[in-house]
Scaffold this motif. Sequence first.
Motif, PDB file in Angstrom:
ATOM      1  N   UNK A  31      48.696 -34.665 -43.735  1.00  0.00           N
ATOM      2  CA  UNK A  31      47.651 -33.921 -43.103  1.00  0.00           C
ATOM      3  C   UNK A  31      47.219 -34.284 -41.753  1.00  0.00           C
ATOM      4  N   UNK A  32      47.397 -35.630 -41.684  1.00  0.00           N
ATOM      5  CA  UNK A  32      46.991 -35.949 -40.047  1.00  0.00           C
ATOM      6  C   UNK A  32      48.027 -35.621 -39.241  1.00  0.00           C
ATOM      7  N   UNK A  33      49.400 -35.704 -39.559  1.00  0.00           N
ATOM      8  CA  UNK A  33      50.337 -35.429 -38.750  1.00  0.00           C
ATOM      9  C   UNK A  33      50.269 -33.733 -38.365  1.00  0.00           C
ATOM     10  N   UNK A  34      49.669 -32.972 -39.253  1.00  0.00           N
ATOM     11  CA  UNK A  34      49.501 -31.531 -39.073  1.00  0.00           C
ATOM     12  C   UNK A  34      48.225 -31.441 -38.357  1.00  0.00           C
ATOM     13  N   UNK A  35      47.331 -32.152 -38.648  1.00  0.00           N
ATOM     14  CA  UNK A  35      46.097 -31.771 -37.471  1.00  0.00           C
ATOM     15  C   UNK A  35      46.280 -32.507 -36.192  1.00  0.00           C
ATOM     16  N   UNK A  36      46.985 -33.358 -35.945  1.00  0.00           N
ATOM     17  CA  UNK A  36      47.319 -33.963 -34.595  1.00  0.00           C
ATOM     18  C   UNK A  36      47.918 -32.963 -34.035  1.00  0.00           C
ATOM     19  N   UNK A  37      49.197 -32.516 -34.615  1.00  0.00           N
ATOM     20  CA  UNK A  37      49.857 -31.549 -33.815  1.00  0.00           C
ATOM     21  C   UNK A  37      48.964 -30.403 -33.410  1.00  0.00           C
ATOM     22  N   UNK A  38      48.303 -29.965 -34.261  1.00  0.00           N
ATOM     23  CA  UNK A  38      47.385 -28.564 -34.213  1.00  0.00           C
ATOM     24  C   UNK A  38      46.541 -28.910 -33.009  1.00  0.00           C
ATOM     25  N   UNK A  39      46.039 -30.062 -32.786  1.00  0.00           N
ATOM     26  CA  UNK A  39      45.002 -30.382 -31.731  1.00  0.00           C
ATOM     27  C   UNK A  39      45.433 -30.458 -30.324  1.00  0.00           C
ATOM     28  N   UNK A  40      46.871 -30.612 -30.323  1.00  0.00           N
ATOM     29  CA  UNK A  40      47.529 -30.496 -28.994  1.00  0.00           C
ATOM     30  C   UNK A  40      48.614 -29.381 -28.745  1.00  0.00           C
ATOM     31  N   UNK A  41      49.376 -29.174 -29.732  1.00  0.00           N
ATOM     32  CA  UNK A  41      50.518 -28.245 -29.269  1.00  0.00           C
ATOM     33  C   UNK A  41      50.105 -26.749 -29.181  1.00  0.00           C
ATOM     34  N   UNK A  42      49.117 -26.119 -29.701  1.00  0.00           N
ATOM     35  CA  UNK A  42      48.677 -24.752 -29.357  1.00  0.00           C
ATOM     36  C   UNK A  42      48.246 -24.640 -28.037  1.00  0.00           C
ATOM     37  N   UNK A  43      47.490 -25.588 -27.446  1.00  0.00           N
ATOM     38  CA  UNK A  43      46.999 -25.576 -26.115  1.00  0.00           C
ATOM     39  C   UNK A  43      48.230 -25.908 -25.022  1.00  0.00           C
ATOM     40  N   UNK A  46      38.604 -33.648  -8.245  1.00  0.00           N
ATOM     41  CA  UNK A  46      38.950 -32.176  -8.577  1.00  0.00           C
ATOM     42  C   UNK A  46      39.169 -32.058 -10.417  1.00  0.00           C
ATOM     43  N   UNK A  47      39.668 -30.829 -10.715  1.00  0.00           N
ATOM     44  CA  UNK A  47      39.672 -30.370 -11.920  1.00  0.00           C
ATOM     45  C   UNK A  47      40.913 -30.322 -12.550  1.00  0.00           C
ATOM     46  N   UNK A  48      41.928 -30.658 -11.937  1.00  0.00           N
ATOM     47  CA  UNK A  48      43.565 -30.382 -12.383  1.00  0.00           C
ATOM     48  C   UNK A  48      44.078 -31.777 -13.259  1.00  0.00           C
ATOM     49  N   UNK A  49      44.172 -31.278 -14.294  1.00  0.00           N
ATOM     50  CA  UNK A  49      44.571 -32.574 -15.316  1.00  0.00           C
ATOM     51  C   UNK A  49      46.176 -32.578 -15.079  1.00  0.00           C
ATOM     52  N   UNK A  50      46.577 -33.874 -14.764  1.00  0.00           N
ATOM     53  CA  UNK A  50      48.155 -33.796 -14.387  1.00  0.00           C
ATOM     54  C   UNK A  50      48.771 -34.191 -15.853  1.00  0.00           C
ATOM     55  N   UNK A  51      48.551 -33.553 -16.809  1.00  0.00           N
ATOM     56  CA  UNK A  51      48.876 -33.767 -18.275  1.00  0.00           C
ATOM     57  C   UNK A  51      48.873 -32.591 -18.935  1.00  0.00           C
ATOM     58  N   UNK A  52      49.526 -32.700 -20.172  1.00  0.00           N
ATOM     59  CA  UNK A  52      49.553 -31.334 -20.993  1.00  0.00           C
ATOM     60  C   UNK A  52      48.386 -31.311 -21.915  1.00  0.00           C
ATOM     61  N   UNK A  53      47.486 -32.517 -22.128  1.00  0.00           N
ATOM     62  CA  UNK A  53      46.292 -32.203 -22.910  1.00  0.00           C
ATOM     63  C   UNK A  53      45.374 -33.469 -22.333  1.00  0.00           C
ATOM     64  N   UNK A  54      44.243 -33.404 -22.773  1.00  0.00           N
ATOM     65  CA  UNK A  54      43.022 -34.359 -22.387  1.00  0.00           C
ATOM     66  C   UNK A  54      43.019 -35.641 -22.894  1.00  0.00           C
ATOM     67  N   UNK A  55      43.561 -36.603 -22.194  1.00  0.00           N
ATOM     68  CA  UNK A  55      43.676 -37.701 -23.001  1.00  0.00           C
ATOM     69  C   UNK A  55      43.036 -39.012 -21.903  1.00  0.00           C
ATOM     70  N   UNK A  56      42.938 -40.249 -22.295  1.00  0.00           N
ATOM     71  CA  UNK A  56      42.072 -41.278 -21.620  1.00  0.00           C
ATOM     72  C   UNK A  56      42.844 -41.335 -19.956  1.00  0.00           C
ATOM     73  N   UNK A  57      44.109 -41.679 -20.033  1.00  0.00           N
ATOM     74  CA  UNK A  57      44.700 -42.168 -18.567  1.00  0.00           C
ATOM     75  C   UNK A  57      44.472 -40.903 -17.728  1.00  0.00           C
ATOM     76  N   UNK A  58      44.839 -39.744 -18.309  1.00  0.00           N
ATOM     77  CA  UNK A  58      44.654 -38.528 -17.322  1.00  0.00           C
ATOM     78  C   UNK A  58      43.173 -38.360 -17.027  1.00  0.00           C
ATOM     79  N   UNK A  59      42.258 -38.391 -17.817  1.00  0.00           N
ATOM     80  CA  UNK A  59      40.850 -38.214 -17.438  1.00  0.00           C
ATOM     81  C   UNK A  59      40.382 -39.397 -16.452  1.00  0.00           C
ATOM     82  N   UNK A  60      40.924 -40.682 -16.660  1.00  0.00           N
ATOM     83  CA  UNK A  60      40.277 -41.635 -15.915  1.00  0.00           C
ATOM     84  C   UNK A  60      40.665 -41.258 -14.196  1.00  0.00           C
ATOM     85  N   UNK A  61      41.818 -40.600 -14.117  1.00  0.00           N
ATOM     86  CA  UNK A  61      42.419 -40.622 -12.581  1.00  0.00           C
ATOM     87  C   UNK A  61      41.235 -39.374 -12.149  1.00  0.00           C
ATOM     88  N   UNK A  62      40.545 -38.614 -12.954  1.00  0.00           N
ATOM     89  CA  UNK A  62      39.825 -37.457 -12.316  1.00  0.00           C
ATOM     90  C   UNK A  62      38.322 -37.807 -12.232  1.00  0.00           C
TER      91      UNK A  62
END
Length: 311
Positions: free
Chosen positions: A68-80, A171-187
Amino acid sequence: MHSGNQTSVSHFILVGLHHPPQLGVPLFLAFLVIYALTVSGNGLIILTVLVDTRLHRPMYWFLCHLSFLDMTISSAIVPKMLAGFLQDSRVISFGGCVIQLFSFHFLGCTECFLYTLMAYDRFLAICKPLHYATIMTRNICNFLALGTWLGGTLHSLFQTSFIFRLPFCGPNRVDYFFCDIPAMLRLACADTTINELVTFVDIGFLALTCFMLILTSYGYIVAAILRIQSVDGRRNAFSTCAAHLTVVIVYYVPCTFIYLRPGSQEPLDGVVAVFYTVITPLLNPIIYTLRNKEMKAALWRLGGRKDVQPH
């Protein structure tokens, strides 16, 4: 450190994976297939465990949680992520970014705790077989599983609130494919040294503690397996434990690479992140079905085939 009320960014643009324009459609189709297989594969494991009474045991109950966790982790990231391959669909609202980061770390941390719990379950089953049934009762299993979810919630609440108390003024361009800690810290429009240190200590301590507990459990397990007289018994025990240990290594190595270097800006980070957000949830059901004879036999029964006894 500036207060969060200086935040002026209302949305972010997810840059996504860097790729040549002509590969947009093939990558979209590839990740779409992977996502479909991930959801169907993990869903099949949950269905199999629920309908097959022979699998109504703690090990498979925890496996249901993992699927269930694998399904939901994937669903939180992959559609976007899939939407990111379409040029006009890369925008994510500020609130959506908060929810995505919280969801990912909530589910990921819960999975980290669950791997530790699954190792403890195998330790009891192999090293304390006479006491296993009295220790791992249904109520205890439910309590331990609930504890993993609660731990994940608290961890993610802390990390998410600590990140988004920073001001984001562009700026508001996240140089990543989802909102994650390292990418958000750079902004962030503020000094992020403390955040990077807290991320390193918090996630590093959590991952290291869980990993050491898992290794300790498997140290005892290997010693117990080697004392088993039956060759088939040793083989079955090693097969079951090898599946879990393989999944643990596949999960921990990429996560450690990313989160123990929160200030990193290497291009390789995105590739590694794809592995543990997209590939690992797909590999888990494959590993467990290929390495676990009871699960393979249950899948045969679910498909209406003649039961094949594991040997």
